[in-house]
Design a protein around this motif. Structure first.
Motif, PDB file in Angstrom:
ATOM      1  N   LEU A 214       4.222  -3.770  -6.799  1.00 60.86           N
ATOM      2  CA  LEU A 214       3.782  -4.897  -7.526  1.00 60.86           C
ATOM      3  C   LEU A 214       4.205  -5.484  -6.227  1.00 60.86           C
ATOM      4  CD1 LEU A 214       5.381  -6.333 -10.787  1.00 60.86           C
ATOM      5  CD2 LEU A 214       3.011  -5.028 -10.503  1.00 60.86           C
ATOM      6  N   LEU A 215       4.816  -5.174  -5.619  1.00 63.72           N
ATOM      7  CA  LEU A 215       5.609  -5.826  -3.908  1.00 63.72           C
ATOM      8  C   LEU A 215       4.232  -5.243  -2.549  1.00 63.72           C
ATOM      9  CD1 LEU A 215       7.836  -4.925  -5.244  1.00 63.72           C
ATOM     10  CD2 LEU A 215       8.753  -5.791  -3.204  1.00 63.72           C
ATOM     11  N   ASP A 216       3.485  -4.118  -2.860  1.00 67.95           N
ATOM     12  CA  ASP A 216       2.618  -4.048  -1.713  1.00 67.95           C
ATOM     13  C   ASP A 216       1.595  -5.405  -1.174  1.00 67.95           C
ATOM     14  OD1 ASP A 216       3.725  -1.303  -0.476  1.00 67.95           O
ATOM     15  OD2 ASP A 216       1.760  -0.495  -1.984  1.00 67.95           O
ATOM     16  N   GLY A 217       1.293  -5.606  -2.243  1.00 70.46           N
ATOM     17  CA  GLY A 217       0.520  -7.204  -2.013  1.00 70.46           C
ATOM     18  C   GLY A 217       1.124  -8.445  -1.992  1.00 70.46           C
ATOM     19  N   GLU A 218       1.907  -8.466  -1.415  1.00 69.46           N
ATOM     20  CA  GLU A 218       2.465  -9.890  -0.963  1.00 69.46           C
ATOM     21  C   GLU A 218       3.274 -10.457  -0.044  1.00 69.46           C
ATOM     22  OE1 GLU A 218       4.405 -11.883  -2.846  1.00 69.46           O
ATOM     23  OE2 GLU A 218       3.270 -11.125  -5.262  1.00 69.46           O
ATOM     24  N   ALA A 219       1.533 -10.393   1.058  1.00 69.44           N
ATOM     25  CA  ALA A 219       2.319 -11.259   2.252  1.00 69.44           C
ATOM     26  C   ALA A 219       3.893 -11.255   2.851  1.00 69.44           C
ATOM     27  CB  ALA A 219       1.222 -11.715   2.883  1.00 69.44           C
ATOM     28  N   ALA A 220       4.483 -12.134   1.708  1.00 71.59           N
ATOM     29  CA  ALA A 220       5.421 -13.026   2.637  1.00 71.59           C
ATOM     30  C   ALA A 220       6.089 -11.798   2.803  1.00 71.59           C
ATOM     31  CB  ALA A 220       5.788 -13.691   1.891  1.00 71.59           C
ATOM     32  N   LEU A 221       6.418 -10.914   1.814  1.00 71.51           N
ATOM     33  CA  LEU A 221       7.327  -9.701   1.783  1.00 71.51           C
ATOM     34  C   LEU A 221       7.181  -8.664   3.121  1.00 71.51           C
ATOM     35  CD1 LEU A 221       7.786  -9.938  -2.064  1.00 71.51           C
ATOM     36  CD2 LEU A 221       8.867 -11.609  -0.117  1.00 71.51           C
TER      37      LEU A 221
END
Length: 340
Positions: A214-221
């Motif tokens: 679920l993290l690939d699309g999180e630009a902030a991370l």
């Protein structure tokens, strides 16, 4: 107050009848979840006739099923119409923390057949699921894509609110690396990294699991985490400042939990923190919702829910010291430990 028995000519009731009819309530719950009745009541009360027309069901049996579930507080009947209660609203698909997917999973035939094997489990100690399906639970999911999707959907629904509750009670470090062992698709790691901008993270699980993270699309991370595939029974990534084990240990018997915990200990240095997120059962018989989940573990897996003392013993055998147990607003608690 006088008590009454069957010999008095009165039918018994109370807890015995609640238990005896439990599978009927569960089947009624599944029926309204399958037909999306809660979604149809999102905008206000409707009659059984309206609900039946919109859901493709028949009004008379639907009214009777809703009347039963109203007796359990999920609906309320007012002037010939049904109203969705706060408890029943969790069956809606469009609300945060929707429990429709978990309802469909726990009332699925997989769990009904496994539960039917409990009498034999009492004699053998083996999960009823294995006897019913000729395969361990997770192996069966790997071979049955539609059941695997149901399981993943239910776990994602259950995890969403728990992750926020975990970070509410934990003092996260200002910096360093957090390793989420068996972190699945990374929901908890995403929550932790969002709450603590100074942290970097490692999502560690089977390669096929982390591929759908679920993290690939999180630009902030971006740039603050990496995924690593492997087997937590053998080893885990080294060098973390904080390790997470969420809903992992309850899936396994003590000997397998020790294999996991010892793998984590080999990757750490003295003083490294470990947070185990699982239900913690009271040791005095106090009611707790995870007592029922413990029976799910008995009938489906070889795991169990544990008391604080049982966690302390496991951790000590693996080279950790239990520091404290932090209750959350969910069924889970956070068992904080330290490598010694």
């Amino acid at each position: 107050m006088a008590s009454h028995s069957v010999a008095d000519g009165r039918a018994p009731g109370g807890p015995l009848y609640d238990l005896m009819y439990g599978h009927i309530h569960a089947s009624a719950l599944r029926a309204v979840a399958e037909h999306g009745i809660a979604d149809l009541l999102a905008d206000g009360p409707r009659s059984a006739g309206e609900l039946a027309e919109r859901s493709g069901t028949r009004a008379e049996p639907l009214r009777r099923v809703l009347r039963l579930l109203a007796s359990r507080g999920l609906f309320r009947e007012e002037r010939g119409e049904f109203v969705l209660t706060e408890e029943g609203a969790a069956l809606r698909t469009d609300v945060p923390g929707s429990q429709r997917a978990p309802v469909l999973m726990f009332t699925d035939e997989m769990f009904r057949r496994a539960a039917a094997g409990i009498p034999e489990t009492l004699c053998t100690g083996e999960p009823g699921f294995d006897a019913a399906y000729g395969s361990p639970f997770f192996a069966y999911l790997e071979e049955t894509p539609e059941k695997s999707r149901l399981f993943d959907s239910a776990m994602t629904s259950r995890a969403g609110t728990v992750n926020a509750h975990v970070t509410e009670v934990c003092a996260l470090p200002a910096g360093g690396t957090v390793v989420d062992v068996g972190g699945g698709r990374g929901g908890l790691l995403r929550q932790v990294l969002t709450e603590a901008p100074g942290l970097t993270g490692v999502l560690y699980d089977r390669p096929e699991t982390i591929a759908e993270n679920l993290l690939d699309g999180e630009a902030a991370l971006a740039g603050r985490w990496r995924a690593e595939g492997g087997d937590f029974f053998a080893s885990v990534p080294e060098g973390g400042d904080l390790y997470l084990l969420k809903n992992i240990l309850h899936d396994w018997p003590d000997e397998d939990c020790l294999r996991i915990l010892r793998a984590v200990r080999r990757a750490t240095v003295p003083g490294t923190r470990l947070l185990v997120v699982d239900a913690v059962l009271p040791d005095d018989g106090t009611a707790h919702p995870a007592v029922a989940l413990d029976i799910v573990m008995l009938m489906v897996l070889r795991g169990r829910e544990r008391t604080a003392d049982e966690f302390a013993a496991l951790l000590a055998d693996a080279g950790f010291r239990l520091v404290r147990v932090l209750p959350t607003r969910s069924m889970s608690s956070v068992v904080e430990a330290e490598a010694v």
